[in-house]
Design an enzyme around this catalytic site. Structure first.
Site, PDB file in Angstrom:
ATOM      1  N   LYS A  63     -29.642  30.733  -4.500  1.00  7.61           N
ATOM      2  CA  LYS A  63     -30.798  30.333  -5.298  1.00  7.61           C
ATOM      3  C   LYS A  63     -30.632  28.901  -5.789  1.00  7.61           C
ATOM      4  CE  LYS A  63     -31.026  31.485  -9.814  1.00  7.61           C
ATOM      5  NZ  LYS A  63     -31.084  32.383 -10.982  1.00  7.61           N
ATOM      6  N   HIS A  82     -22.840  36.597 -19.840  1.00  5.50           N
ATOM      7  CA  HIS A  82     -23.273  35.931 -18.603  1.00  5.50           C
ATOM      8  C   HIS A  82     -22.060  35.364 -17.865  1.00  5.50           C
ATOM      9  CE1 HIS A  82     -25.679  33.793 -15.756  1.00  5.50           C
ATOM     10  NE2 HIS A  82     -25.061  32.672 -16.065  1.00  5.50           N
ATOM     11  N   THR A 132     -36.535  34.624 -10.781  1.00  2.62           N
ATOM     12  CA  THR A 132     -35.434  34.873  -9.823  1.00  2.62           C
ATOM     13  C   THR A 132     -35.689  36.175  -9.082  1.00  2.62           C
ATOM     14  OG1 THR A 132     -33.890  33.769 -11.320  1.00  2.62           O
ATOM     15  CG2 THR A 132     -32.920  35.225  -9.662  1.00  2.62           C
TER      16      THR A 132
HETATM   17  C1  R5P Z   1     -28.687  33.348 -13.544  1.00  2.00           C
HETATM   18  O1  R5P Z   1     -27.614  32.795 -13.515  1.00  2.00           O
HETATM   19  C2  R5P Z   1     -28.892  34.703 -14.158  1.00  2.00           C
HETATM   20  O2  R5P Z   1     -27.929  35.612 -13.708  1.00  2.00           O
HETATM   21  C3  R5P Z   1     -30.290  35.245 -13.895  1.00  2.00           C
HETATM   22  O3  R5P Z   1     -30.468  35.407 -12.506  1.00  2.00           O
HETATM   23  C4  R5P Z   1     -31.361  34.324 -14.388  1.00  2.00           C
HETATM   24  O4  R5P Z   1     -31.014  33.725 -15.585  1.00  2.00           O
HETATM   25  C5  R5P Z   1     -32.667  35.079 -14.516  1.00  2.00           C
HETATM   26  O5  R5P Z   1     -33.631  34.219 -15.065  1.00  2.00           O
HETATM   27  P1  R5P Z   1     -35.155  34.326 -14.697  1.00  2.00           P
HETATM   28  O6  R5P Z   1     -35.553  35.773 -14.863  1.00  2.00           O
HETATM   29  O7  R5P Z   1     -35.827  33.416 -15.672  1.00  2.00           O
HETATM   30  O8  R5P Z   1     -35.336  33.843 -13.296  1.00  2.00           O
END
Ligand code: R5P
Length: 299
Positions: A191, A129, A227
């Site tokens: 976001k 990440h 997201t």
């Molecule tokens: C955020 O920093 C990551 O890159 C993803 O966008 C995020 O963790 C996705 O999480 P979720 O599917 O729960 O929104």
């Protein structure tokens, strides 16, 4: 030196593929749970003086998979292996690589310290990440990327008028790398994630021109899918034509069908860094295997 792979229970399919590609012996193991939740490990193959590769995705259930990994490393060290490479296709806790507010831990650093203390010689990860996690270790860390595999999938669809979209400012570099391979521009979604409220996400803004284009949303992982859902909603409102989604890690495969299959997107392309059971497949899901990339790294 003879090599051997030990598979934790989280992604045996991937370990078997790597063992087959590189013709490396897969260790005989017996891993089970005691009634109280403790994990019982038995590695029945001879590890003495061997180069040992332990594969475990520290995905859901994260803490169990982590503990299982720690115990496997300890067992391998005590069995006299020459060195221990830990392959972590999905590195749990890698999203917690800094303190965002006072009073928080740096969880990824804690995991790194334990792995090093118990005797790991090298780490192989996939699309961490945050690449900064590599710096939490003194031992070598190889961070393999799926970008080429995923962008080849998009190229094979021969789409015109593309824009690569990151659903998060933090993913801008990732999207930029992806866009270069596709020769496409980048758009950035801003976001905001609420604190203490079930990972809810609020999309605020988009930077870049997306109207009448085909969009490829690029992320490192999809967890709850919130997201993604918000990003898709915004892109549709902004007049995007078709939407494709690529992400290295599908973190909760058992919920993906429910959370993702109804999104108005053409395809969701992910890797097998986390095992996805056949009964969790759905029409829009495409899976690319990272087994050959990992196999190359342990030749
Ligand atoms: C955020 O920093 C990551 O890159 C993803 O966008 C995020 O963790 C996705 O999480 P979720 O599917 O729960 O929104």
């Amino acid at each position: 030196m003879k090599k051997i792979i030990i598979a934790g229970r989280s992604n045996i399919t991937l370990a078997k593929k790597i063992s087959k590609t590189n013709k490396i012996e897969l260790a005989q193991t017996g891993i089970s749970d005691f009634f109280d939740g403790e994990i019982n490990i038995a590695i029945n193959s001879d590890l003495k003086d061997k180069e040992v590769y332990i594969l475990q995705s520290t995905s859901n259930p994260v803490n169990n998979n982590l503990m299982e990994l720690f115990l496997m490393v300890d067992a391998a060290r005590r069995a006299g292996s020459k060195n221990i490479t830990v392959i972590i296709p999905y590195f749990g806790y890698s999203r917690k690589e800094k303190m965002s507010r006072p009073g928080e831990p740096i969880s990824a650093k804690v995991v790194a310290e334990i792995l090093e203390t118990i005797g790991s010689s090298k780490i192989v990860a996939v699309d961490l990440h945050s690449p900064a996690v590599q710096g939490f270790f003194k031992i070598p860390v190889l961070n393999i990327t799926c970008t080429n595999l995923l962008s080849d999938k998009i190229k094979s669809k021969h789409l015109k008028n593309l824009v690569v979209v990151t659903p998060d400012i933090g993913g801008t570099k990732r999207a930029r790398n992806f866009a270069e391979l596709l020769n496409a521009p980048v758009a950035i979604i801003e976001k905001y994630r609420y604190i203490d409220s079930n990972d809810n996400v609020k999309i605020l803004n988009i930077i870049g021109d997306v109207k009448d284009k085909n969009a490829v949303i690029v992320d490192d992982l999809i967890s709850t899918g919130k997201t993604l859902a918000e990003a898709v909603k915004l892109l549709k409102k902004e007049g995007v034509l078709k939407i494709y989604v690529v992400a290295t890690h599908l973190v909760i495969p058992s919920k993906a069908k429910e959370n993702l299959s109804k999104l108005p997107v053409e395809k969701i392309i992910v890797s097998d860094s986390i095992n996805i059971n056949k009964h969790d497949y759905f029409d829009k899901l495409e899976i690319v295997s990272i087994s050959k990339e990992i196999a190359k790294s342990i030749k």
